[in-house]
Scaffold this motif. Structure first.
Motif, PDB file in Angstrom:
ATOM      1  N   VAL A  40      35.893  33.456  39.972  1.00 47.29           N
ATOM      2  CA  VAL A  40      34.729  33.979  39.890  1.00 47.29           C
ATOM      3  C   VAL A  40      33.518  32.958  39.741  1.00 47.29           C
ATOM      4  O   VAL A  40      33.614  31.883  38.901  1.00 47.29           O
ATOM      5  N   ALA A  41      32.448  32.997  40.458  1.00 48.59           N
ATOM      6  CA  ALA A  41      31.394  31.915  40.554  1.00 48.59           C
ATOM      7  C   ALA A  41      30.023  32.440  40.952  1.00 48.59           C
ATOM      8  O   ALA A  41      30.037  33.795  41.724  1.00 48.59           O
ATOM      9  N   GLU A 186      31.312  41.738  45.370  1.00 48.57           N
ATOM     10  CA  GLU A 186      30.107  41.255  44.494  1.00 48.57           C
ATOM     11  C   GLU A 186      30.833  41.783  43.246  1.00 48.57           C
ATOM     12  O   GLU A 186      31.221  42.937  43.174  1.00 48.57           O
ATOM     13  N   VAL A 187      30.581  41.000  42.167  1.00 52.45           N
ATOM     14  CA  VAL A 187      30.957  41.430  40.778  1.00 52.45           C
ATOM     15  C   VAL A 187      29.727  41.275  40.079  1.00 52.45           C
ATOM     16  O   VAL A 187      28.736  40.564  40.370  1.00 52.45           O
ATOM     17  N   THR A 188      29.835  42.023  38.825  1.00 44.89           N
ATOM     18  CA  THR A 188      28.643  41.708  37.807  1.00 44.89           C
ATOM     19  C   THR A 188      28.789  41.420  36.489  1.00 44.89           C
ATOM     20  O   THR A 188      29.976  41.887  35.931  1.00 44.89           O
ATOM     21  N   ALA A 189      28.151  40.294  36.238  1.00 45.13           N
ATOM     22  CA  ALA A 189      28.381  39.497  35.010  1.00 45.13           C
ATOM     23  C   ALA A 189      28.014  40.469  33.621  1.00 45.13           C
ATOM     24  O   ALA A 189      27.057  41.298  34.026  1.00 45.13           O
ATOM     25  N   LYS A 196      30.171  36.372  42.734  1.00 46.88           N
ATOM     26  CA  LYS A 196      31.497  36.672  43.693  1.00 46.88           C
ATOM     27  C   LYS A 196      32.871  36.441  43.187  1.00 46.88           C
ATOM     28  O   LYS A 196      32.822  35.301  42.506  1.00 46.88           O
ATOM     29  N   GLY A 197      33.475  37.536  43.212  1.00 43.87           N
ATOM     30  CA  GLY A 197      35.188  37.263  42.770  1.00 43.87           C
ATOM     31  C   GLY A 197      35.849  37.010  43.983  1.00 43.87           C
ATOM     32  O   GLY A 197      35.666  37.870  44.897  1.00 43.87           O
ATOM     33  N   ASN A 222      39.027  42.051  37.075  1.00 41.55           N
ATOM     34  CA  ASN A 222      40.307  42.477  37.495  1.00 41.55           C
ATOM     35  C   ASN A 222      40.063  43.746  38.513  1.00 41.55           C
ATOM     36  O   ASN A 222      39.392  44.760  38.394  1.00 41.55           O
ATOM     37  N   LEU A 223      40.855  43.460  39.529  1.00 39.50           N
ATOM     38  CA  LEU A 223      40.690  44.698  40.736  1.00 39.50           C
ATOM     39  C   LEU A 223      41.887  45.440  40.726  1.00 39.50           C
ATOM     40  O   LEU A 223      42.933  45.124  40.485  1.00 39.50           O
ATOM     41  N   LYS A 224      41.298  46.872  40.745  1.00 41.58           N
ATOM     42  CA  LYS A 224      42.511  47.903  41.118  1.00 41.58           C
ATOM     43  C   LYS A 224      42.116  48.574  42.114  1.00 41.58           C
ATOM     44  O   LYS A 224      41.154  49.053  42.483  1.00 41.58           O
TER      45      LYS A 224
END
Length: 489
Positions: A40-41, A186-189, A196-197, A222-224
């Motif tokens: 994740v960065a 796209e992921v949210t901190a 981006k994960g 974590n992705l489901k």
């Protein structure tokens, strides 16, 4: 870490590459895949330092390696990364590497993961995916962004020399950047910023604009992946990488830019877009007709009324869409500008056209804020009624474009619910509806809340949708309390 359902089979063919198919019947809501992110960065263009441990904004540097940022709450970060720059192979690299070139963060993480034997196998799944650099090299924007913000700084830093086994060249680094981009969600901190994960399997499933799965991401990224509809043995597992509220040509443009792919799903091949008419134009020659794109021929728009058959040249349609799109950008949150746009273009576009939906969503958002600011004044009722109408317009579209379990539809239901309940309570308090009418409207709200909760029941508790579930459950409890009080006649 990846965990697959026993009801899936991992197969390969030349058209789709490696992908998943159902080996047994699968019910909606069943978990198909659980995966931790490879990394994740921040996005390439991020210029604000982020803590290497928690990814929140940081203004200090790790005392040991003197390269990675750390926030005041985090005292350490990944041990291998820290050791690499503190006393390992990279100890001679400039300590201001990330301060001067923070955009390299994602690629730097991948390069260091490749140096670790216990991580290399996961990375290898990513690196095995072929990249045709000639498809990207002459593109405006993306290639140049990678070159200036990532590739050149890494090549000039000396990292290629201290990682000789990876045989790093400019082209190899460009290929890594492309793989990262095309394997990321796209992921949210925690601070609300987007990151981006990278997921080696969950973000590389075959695409369909009508997906049969739902992607859920929790607070730890974590992705489901779970089934949105019933799946039969042999069915391919699809996800979607396009905005479902875009029209076909806009979705396809997005996919070409981000995934270098052409979509030929059931929605893309249907000029009415599953009966939603999200790209249809008002016919110029007949009063009730709508024109759709001739997907297999000229690309012009032709009236669906066979007795009319009028044609709108594709160039005219594209000019209008560009004009409206530009006006949307220029509106800049001004309610009057959006209302004017809506009035002007509803005579030219189908009521469900994606641009009109975009305008309506902007108006609804502004009205929500305006209603809160004027909650003690009579105009609030008018504002809420207007917002209920606009949110209601979106519901059948969301229901149509994402079948089965749909987060898009659940969120649209929630937005509708909030306005509907606020309006109903205000109407009752001001005597516009009696107890019987109030109870009837509460039952409608109860039904909406239950439907939204049913759609969100498979989301992780520690996710944005999980927290939304709690919010809807609280609203439902309040609605049912009032129903107990006023629903008996």
């Amino acid at each position: 870490m990846q965990e697959y359902s026993e009801k899936l089979e991992d197969i390969y063919d030349e058209k789709l590459g490696r992908h998943l198919v159902a080996s047994l019947s699968i019910e909606p809501g069943e978990t198909l895949l659980e995966e931790q992110p490879l990394l994740v960065a921040p996005h390439w263009e991020c210029d604000r330092l982020k803590c290497a441990q928690c990814l929140q904004e940081s203004y200090v540097i790790c005392r040991r390696c003197q390269v990675y940022p750390l926030c005041m709450d985090c005292s350490a970060h990944d041990a291998f990364e820290c050791e690499f720059f503190a006393s390992g192979a990279g100890s001679g690299i400039g300590k201001d590497l990330l301060i001067k070139n923070y955009g390299i963060c994602a690629l730097l993480k991948l390069l260091l993961l490749l140096e670790q034997p216990d991580q290399r196998a996961q990375c290898q799944i990513l690196l095995e995916r072929p990249v045709k650099l000639e498809d990207y090299r002459n593109e405006d924007g993306v290639w140049q962004e990678h070159e200036e913000q990532v590739v050149r700084p890494i090549m000039e830093s000396g990292l290629a020399q201290v990682l000789p086994d990876q045989q790093l060249t400019s082209d190899a680094l460009h290929a890594h950047c492309i793989r990262i981009d095309t394997s990321a969600y796209e992921v949210t901190a925690r601070d609300g910023d987007t990151l981006k994960g990278v997921y080696v399997r969950g973000a590389n499933l075959p695409h369909s604009c009508v997906p049969n799965t739902v992607v859920a991401l929790d607070e730890q990224f974590n992705l489901k992946l779970y089934a949105a509809v019933p799946l039969e043995s042999g069915q391919i597992i699809f996800t979607s990488y396009a905005n479902p509220l875009m029209g076909t040509s806009q979705r396809q443009h997005q996919l070409r830019m981000t995934r270098h792919m052409e979509c030929a799903c059931v929605r893309c091949l249907d000029p009415t877009e599953l009966g939603t008419h999200m790209s249809s134009m008002k016919c110029r020659d007949c009063s009730d007709g709508y024109a759709v794109c001739d997907l297999g021929g000229t690309g012009n728009w032709r009236c669906l009324d066979v007795s009319c058959g009028a044609v709108i040249p594709a160039a005219d349609v594209h000019e209008l869409l560009a004009e409206v799109g530009g006006a949307l950008v220029d509106a800049k949150g001004e309610l009057s500008a959006y209302e004017s746009l809506l009035a002007q273009n509803k005579q030219l576009l189908h009521p469900n056209h994606f641009l009109l939906l975009d305008i309506k969503q902007n108006i609804a958002s502004i009205l929500r804020a305006a209603a809160l600011m004027n909650s003690l004044n009579d105009p609030c009722k008018k504002l809420l009624a207007r917002r209920v109408e606009l949110c209601g317009d979106l519901l059948p579209i969301c229901r149509a474009v994402i079948p089965g379990i749909s987060k898009l539809y659940a969120i649209a239901l929630f937005e509708y619910l909030l306005s509907f309940v606020e309006l109903t309570e205000l109407q009752f308090s001001e005597g516009d509806v009696d107890k019987k009418g109030y109870a009837a409207q509460l039952k409608r709200a109860q039904s909406v809340a239950k439907e939204a909760l049913d759609l969100l029941q498979f989301e992780p508790e520690n996710s944005a949708e999980g927290f939304l579930t709690e919010r809807i459950a609280m609203e439902l409890e309040r609605i049912e309390s009032d129903l107990m009080k006023y629903g008996k006649h």
